[in-house]
Scaffold this motif. Sequence first.
Motif, PDB file in Angstrom:
ATOM      1  N   PRO A  22       5.117  -9.526   2.710  1.00 51.93           N
ATOM      2  CA  PRO A  22       4.352  -8.282   2.892  1.00 51.93           C
ATOM      3  C   PRO A  22       5.023  -7.132   2.141  1.00 51.93           C
ATOM      4  CG  PRO A  22       4.674  -9.401   4.992  1.00 51.93           C
ATOM      5  CD  PRO A  22       5.550 -10.098   3.996  1.00 51.93           C
ATOM      6  N   MET A  23       4.203  -6.265   1.553  1.00 49.45           N
ATOM      7  CA  MET A  23       4.767  -5.226   0.691  1.00 49.45           C
ATOM      8  C   MET A  23       5.092  -3.966   1.476  1.00 49.45           C
ATOM      9  SD  MET A  23       2.547  -5.741  -2.697  1.00 49.45           S
ATOM     10  CE  MET A  23       2.376  -7.392  -3.377  1.00 49.45           C
ATOM     11  N   GLU A  24       6.072  -3.247   0.979  1.00 47.63           N
ATOM     12  CA  GLU A  24       6.477  -1.996   1.603  1.00 47.63           C
ATOM     13  C   GLU A  24       5.762  -0.829   0.934  1.00 47.63           C
ATOM     14  OE1 GLU A  24      10.708  -1.742   1.372  1.00 47.63           O
ATOM     15  OE2 GLU A  24      11.015  -3.568   2.569  1.00 47.63           O
ATOM     16  N   ILE A  25       5.266   0.084   1.724  1.00 46.63           N
ATOM     17  CA  ILE A  25       4.650   1.299   1.156  1.00 46.63           C
ATOM     18  C   ILE A  25       5.395   2.499   1.726  1.00 46.63           C
ATOM     19  CG2 ILE A  25       2.506   2.484   0.638  1.00 46.63           C
ATOM     20  CD1 ILE A  25       0.975   0.047   1.478  1.00 46.63           C
ATOM     21  N   PRO A  26       6.437   2.950   1.041  1.00 45.10           N
ATOM     22  CA  PRO A  26       7.206   4.097   1.548  1.00 45.10           C
ATOM     23  C   PRO A  26       6.315   5.326   1.632  1.00 45.10           C
ATOM     24  CG  PRO A  26       8.268   3.104  -0.387  1.00 45.10           C
ATOM     25  CD  PRO A  26       6.902   2.501  -0.263  1.00 45.10           C
ATOM     26  N   GLY A  27       6.590   6.163   2.589  1.00 44.88           N
ATOM     27  CA  GLY A  27       5.885   7.453   2.644  1.00 44.88           C
ATOM     28  C   GLY A  27       4.490   7.394   3.249  1.00 44.88           C
ATOM     29  N   VAL A  28       3.998   6.203   3.592  1.00 43.55           N
ATOM     30  CA  VAL A  28       2.692   6.120   4.247  1.00 43.55           C
ATOM     31  C   VAL A  28       2.893   5.491   5.621  1.00 43.55           C
ATOM     32  CG1 VAL A  28       0.373   5.137   4.178  1.00 43.55           C
ATOM     33  CG2 VAL A  28       1.444   5.910   2.060  1.00 43.55           C
ATOM     34  N   THR A  64      -1.519   5.339   9.561  1.00 42.00           N
ATOM     35  CA  THR A  64      -2.431   5.872   8.534  1.00 42.00           C
ATOM     36  C   THR A  64      -3.027   4.725   7.722  1.00 42.00           C
ATOM     37  OG1 THR A  64      -0.971   7.763   8.348  1.00 42.00           O
ATOM     38  CG2 THR A  64      -2.567   7.469   6.574  1.00 42.00           C
ATOM     39  N   PHE A  65      -2.150   3.800   7.359  1.00 46.33           N
ATOM     40  CA  PHE A  65      -2.584   2.659   6.557  1.00 46.33           C
ATOM     41  C   PHE A  65      -3.605   1.820   7.334  1.00 46.33           C
ATOM     42  CE2 PHE A  65      -1.844  -1.708   4.904  1.00 46.33           C
ATOM     43  CZ  PHE A  65      -2.164  -1.484   3.577  1.00 46.33           C
ATOM     44  N   THR A 108      -6.923   3.716   7.689  1.00 40.65           N
ATOM     45  CA  THR A 108      -7.647   3.772   6.417  1.00 40.65           C
ATOM     46  C   THR A 108      -8.311   2.429   6.140  1.00 40.65           C
ATOM     47  OG1 THR A 108      -5.938   5.285   5.635  1.00 40.65           O
ATOM     48  CG2 THR A 108      -7.393   4.353   3.971  1.00 40.65           C
ATOM     49  N   PRO A 162       6.929   4.328   7.887  1.00 37.67           N
ATOM     50  CA  PRO A 162       6.195   3.863   6.701  1.00 37.67           C
ATOM     51  C   PRO A 162       5.963   2.342   6.739  1.00 37.67           C
ATOM     52  CG  PRO A 162       8.026   5.297   6.088  1.00 37.67           C
ATOM     53  CD  PRO A 162       8.157   5.046   7.553  1.00 37.67           C
ATOM     54  N   VAL A 163       4.842   1.935   6.152  1.00 39.81           N
ATOM     55  CA  VAL A 163       4.411   0.537   6.179  1.00 39.81           C
ATOM     56  C   VAL A 163       5.525  -0.413   5.716  1.00 39.81           C
ATOM     57  CG1 VAL A 163       2.711  -1.122   5.316  1.00 39.81           C
ATOM     58  CG2 VAL A 163       2.060   1.278   5.669  1.00 39.81           C
ATOM     59  N   ASN A 164       5.976  -1.237   6.638  1.00 36.21           N
ATOM     60  CA  ASN A 164       6.942  -2.318   6.362  1.00 36.21           C
ATOM     61  C   ASN A 164       8.327  -1.876   5.876  1.00 36.21           C
ATOM     62  OD1 ASN A 164       5.232  -4.405   7.136  1.00 36.21           O
ATOM     63  ND2 ASN A 164       4.290  -4.553   5.116  1.00 36.21           N
ATOM     64  N   GLU A 218       1.709  -7.872   9.579  1.00 37.08           N
ATOM     65  CA  GLU A 218       0.595  -8.517   8.863  1.00 37.08           C
ATOM     66  C   GLU A 218      -0.478  -9.000   9.839  1.00 37.08           C
ATOM     67  OE1 GLU A 218       1.177  -7.600   5.548  1.00 37.08           O
ATOM     68  OE2 GLU A 218       0.318  -9.545   5.047  1.00 37.08           O
ATOM     69  N   SER A 277       2.242   7.922  -1.051  1.00 38.49           N
ATOM     70  CA  SER A 277       3.456   7.156  -0.755  1.00 38.49           C
ATOM     71  C   SER A 277       4.611   7.631  -1.618  1.00 38.49           C
ATOM     72  CB  SER A 277       3.182   5.671  -1.001  1.00 38.49           C
ATOM     73  OG  SER A 277       4.363   4.985  -1.319  1.00 38.49           O
ATOM     74  N   GLY A 294       5.357  11.158  -0.692  1.00 40.34           N
ATOM     75  CA  GLY A 294       5.752  11.150   0.716  1.00 40.34           C
ATOM     76  C   GLY A 294       7.247  10.973   0.903  1.00 40.34           C
ATOM     77  N   GLU A 295       7.853  10.191   0.038  1.00 39.04           N
ATOM     78  CA  GLU A 295       9.296   9.964   0.148  1.00 39.04           C
ATOM     79  C   GLU A 295      10.069  11.263  -0.005  1.00 39.04           C
ATOM     80  OE1 GLU A 295      11.718   6.115  -1.190  1.00 39.04           O
ATOM     81  OE2 GLU A 295      10.218   6.798  -2.632  1.00 39.04           O
ATOM     82  N   GLU A 319       9.100  13.620   3.112  1.00 33.07           N
ATOM     83  CA  GLU A 319       9.786  13.228   4.346  1.00 33.07           C
ATOM     84  C   GLU A 319      11.062  14.026   4.578  1.00 33.07           C
ATOM     85  OE1 GLU A 319      10.560   9.005   4.497  1.00 33.07           O
ATOM     86  OE2 GLU A 319       8.409   8.606   4.286  1.00 33.07           O
TER      87      GLU A 319
END
Lengths: 251, 441
Positions: A89-95, A99-100, A103, A143-145, A157, B410, B413-414, B417
Motif C-alpha cells: 500500500p502506498m503512502e500519501i504524506p500530508g493527506v 480525507t482520503f 474523497t 497521513p495515509v499509511n 487497505e 499531499s 501538506g508536508e 504540517e
Amino acid sequence: MLEIKNLHVKIEDEERQILKGLSLTVPKGEVHAIMGPNGSGKSTLAYVLAGRPGYEVTEGDILWNGESLLEMEPDERAAKGVFLAFQYPMEIPGVAGLTFLRTAANAVRKKRGEAELTTPEFMKVVREKAAKLNIDTEMLKRPVNVGFSGGEKKRSEILQMAMLEPTLCVLDETDSGLDIDALRIVADGVNALRGPDRAMLVITHYQRLLNYIVPDKVHVLSGGQIRKSGDKSLALELEKSGYKEYEGEAA
Amino acid sequence: MNVAVIKTKAEQAIPELFEKVADTLPGGAKAAPARREAMSRFAAIGLPHRRIEEWKYTDLRTSLKDALAPATEAGLSAEALTAALGPLAAVAGDRIVFVNGIYSAVLSTKFDSSGLLNVAPLSEALASGLANLGAIGADEGQNAVLALNAAFVTDGAVISVADGAEIDTPLLIVNVRAGKTAQSTATRNIINVGTKAKATIIEMFVVAAGATANAQANSATEIKAGDGAEVVHVKCVSDAGEVSHLSNWLVGLGTGTVYRGFQFTSGTRVTRNGINVTYGGENAKLDMSGAFLARGSEHIDTTLVVDHAVPKCESRELFKGVLANHSRGIFQGKIIVRPDAQKTDGKQMAQALMLSPDAEFDSKPELEIYADDVVCGHGSTVAEIDEDLMFYCQSRGIPPGTARALLVQSFIGEALEKIEIETLRDALTSTTLDWLDETKA
C-alpha cells in the motif's frame, strides 16, 4: 461474474510477455485463490484487473458482469465495483486518512448514482468499520499509511475496501508482512465482506492465508497461464510439494 | 564590481517620489534624517540585479519597471476585510490592521497596555517616541530593498512582549490593499519578545475586492526573540495581479530560543522573501519553513541566510513549491557556521513539484562551514506528480482531477504540517485547493 478470456499481457516498451493466454472465471459469491511461484504473473494479473498504466493487453479480454474493463480508467473500474488491495500500500504524506477515505467513498458513490455521505454519516460508517478492523480513528487522522507498520497498512487497505463496498475484490499478497494476529484481523475483515453479490480473487504465494480465507477454488498460475485448478485441497498439496512441477513454460 | 550603470526608469523615479512625499511621512523631523540617509543609500546602490549573486535569479531592474506612488488612505468596511481575508478570516486572534500601509483603528483590536503585551502602530509609536525611527535601517548595509523600506515606511506593528509573558492569543498583522489607484506600500514591524516569553505572530497580506492589481509592497519585520523565548512567526501572502511583494525578515535569536517561522506565498507576480536569521546564544532552535504556489509567469524567490555565530544551535528548513505553467520558483539557502559554532546541527530541504514542463525551479543551497564538529545537510528535489500514486488514488475511485489535487495537497501538506495552528493550516490548505481549481494545466 468475472471472466478473463485468453489474456495476453506485456509490459509497455518491453517485448517479454507476462500473461500468455490466461483464462479464468469467478462467479459472484465465490472466493478464488490464485497461487503461483514468484514471477509467474500474479501481481501483473492484479494490476491489469485494476487498470494500472504501463501494461499492455495484446490479446484477450476481461469482462466484469459482461462488460469489458479494458478501456476503462482505474477510477471507472472502481465505480463498477473493482477493488485491488495492494501488496505494498502506498503512502500519501500530508493527506489525512479520513480525507482520503471520504474523497474515495464519495467519488464512487457519486459515480454509482448514490447520495454522497455527509460528514456525520461518513464518520459513523468509518468508525464502525474501523473498529471491526481494530483501527483507532486517531490513526486515520494521520497521513495515509505514513509511518504505519506492515499490519497497519494492510488493515488500512481492508478498511478502504469495506468503505468502497466493491463487488470484485482482488487481494494481492495480502498476507505478506503480517504476523499471525494481524493476519487473523485482516482475514476476519475480508471474510466479513464475503457475500452472494461479491466475487473475490485472493492472490497469494503461501497457503497460510487460505486457512483463514477459505477459497471455493484454487488456481495455480505459472508461466503466465492457469496450469491447474482445484478445490482448497490443492493449496495444501502445493504447500507440501511446492511449485516444482509447474515450473517452466506451458506446453 | 563598480561599473556605473545607467539608472532605470524606476531608479530615477523613486528619489523623485521620495522628495514629493518625504515631509508627509510619519515621524516628522525626528525620522527625517534616517529616511534621507536610507534614500541616499538606495540611490547609491540602485535596484538589485542579476550580477549580484544574492539576486542572481531575481533582477529587480527588469521586473520593477515603474515606481508607483505611495498608497493613500482607503476606507474598508469590516465585511470587506472579512471578504478580503477569505479562508484566513477563520484564523482567530487579535488584529492590527493596515489598509494600504496605513493603520486602521476601526478594523483593529483595541489593545490595552497590560504591561505584558504592548501593541501599537508604528506611526503612533514614532509620535510618542516608543519607537526610534532614527535607528531604522541604520545598520542594514547594502540591502536596497530595506533601504527603500526605511525611506518610505508609513506604518507597521510595534509589538513588545514582556519577559515571561505568555501570550496565547495569536497577534495578526493584517495588511490589506484597497482602492483602484496603482500603489506602493512600505511597512515595517518591530517585534520584541522578552526572555522566556511566548508569542504567536501572523502576518497576512491580502487584497480587497475591486482593488488595483498593480501594486508594489515592501515589507520588513525585525524580530528579536529573547533568551528562552518561544515564538511562532508566520507570513501568508494571498494576492492577485501584477503585484510585487518584497519582504525581509530580520530574526535575532537568544540563548535557548525556540523560533518556528513559516512563509506562505501565492498570487504575486514577483516575490522576494528575504530571510536573515542570526543566533545570539547557544542552544537555540530554528525551524524556518514555507510553501509557495506559482502559475502563469509568476516568480517567487526565497533567499535565506542563517548565521550560526555561536555553538550548539539547531536549524531546520523545509520549503516546498508547486510550479505551474511558465512560473519560476527560487530557493537560495545559505547556512553559515562560524569557526566557534561547534555542535551546530543544520538541515535544509527545498522541493518543487512541477505541474508543467515549462516551469522552472532554481535551488541553490550554500553551506559555508568554518567549524569542524558540526552536522549539516541539505537537499533539493524537483519532481512531477507521481504516476504510481495517481494510480493508487484512481484505483480507489478518485477521478484524475481530484487525484491530482490530492497529491498536490499531499506535497504541500508536508510543509503545512509545520503549522500547529489548526485554523491557519486549514485556511492555507483550502487556499491551495482553490488555487489548484483555478490553475489551468
